[in-house]
Design a protein around this motif. Structure first.
Motif, short mmCIF file in Angstrom:
data_model
loop_
_atom_site.label_atom_id
_atom_site.label_comp_id
_atom_site.label_asym_id
_atom_site.label_seq_id
_atom_site.Cartn_x
_atom_site.Cartn_y
_atom_site.Cartn_z
N LEU A 142 -37.87 -15.98 42.49
CA LEU A 142 -37.42 -16.51 41.17
C LEU A 142 -38.66 -17.06 40.57
N TYR A 143 -38.23 -16.91 39.03
CA TYR A 143 -39.50 -17.46 38.49
C TYR A 143 -38.98 -18.38 37.23
N ASP A 144 -39.82 -19.38 36.78
CA ASP A 144 -39.54 -20.27 35.81
C ASP A 144 -40.10 -19.86 34.65
N GLU A 145 -39.83 -20.22 33.24
CA GLU A 145 -40.53 -19.92 32.02
C GLU A 145 -41.85 -20.11 31.96
N PRO A 146 -42.45 -21.14 32.58
CA PRO A 146 -43.89 -21.50 32.34
C PRO A 146 -44.75 -20.38 33.19
N GLY A 147 -44.06 -20.13 34.42
CA GLY A 147 -44.62 -19.03 35.21
C GLY A 147 -44.32 -17.52 35.23
N ALA A 148 -43.76 -17.04 33.95
CA ALA A 148 -43.32 -16.09 33.73
C ALA A 148 -44.37 -14.64 33.98
#
Length: 181
Positions: free
Chosen positions: A173-179
């Protein structure tokens, strides 16, 4: 070529940007130029301006992105098996991790404020800043131990950041800040 436009409000940056995009897209095609903008509202506004200004009329397969959308496009194009988590999923995950770490006694400094209404938002903001700056949990731990070695919040934040990032990585998974990671 890369074109960077800088200047104060009203200097004509928007007009110049639209002109440069339209000229390039008309000459070489829509998929030969990309425009990165800070928000989805800006993408919508610029897309409308550019579509109206095109000599060929409209946009076809335009590459007008926010940074997170560009990252998702790159991941999709390269068939990377990762999924973006939504803001709601992120808040739920952080809530669960905070509860887990708290029950394990791994948030001794933050336990007195962990139930406050703004705590989750504050922790999320800290993680966002770290991830946007590409500071991984190991580097964060190293920097906090070097620069503020005796601060009692260090161990709590390190444990929380590491648990959060490990959870994302383990599940693809990833989140927006870590895209862009």
């Amino acid at each position: 070529d890369i074109l960077l436009l800088c200047g104060p409000t009203g200097a004509g940056k928007t007009r110049r940007l639209v002109e440069a995009y339209v000229t390039h897209a008309d000459r070489y095609g829509d998929d030969s130029v990309a425009l990165l903008l800070p928000s989805t509202l800006a993408v919508a506004a610029y897309s409308d301006q550019i579509a109206r200004a095109r000599s060929k009329g409209g946009l076809y397969d335009a590459r007008i992105f926010t940074f997170p959308t560009l990252a998702e496009t790159i991941l999709d194009a390269n068939h990377r098996p990762v999924r973006r988590i939504s803001d709601l999923q992120r808040r739920l995950l952080l809530t669960q991790l905070i509860d887990d770490l708290h029950s394990q006694g791994r948030l001794p400094y933050l336990e007195r404020v962990a139930s406050f209404p703004g705590f989750l938002r504050a922790v999320g903001s800290i993680l966002d800043e770290l991830k946007r700056a590409a500071v991984d949990p190991s580097l964060f731990e190293q920097l906090t131990r070097e620069r503020i070695p005796d601060h009692p919040v260090n161990a709590d934040l390190i444990a929380l950041y590491r648990a959060y990032q490990d959870h994302l990585i383990e599940r693809g998974l990833y989140d927006e800040p870590g895209a862009f990671w």
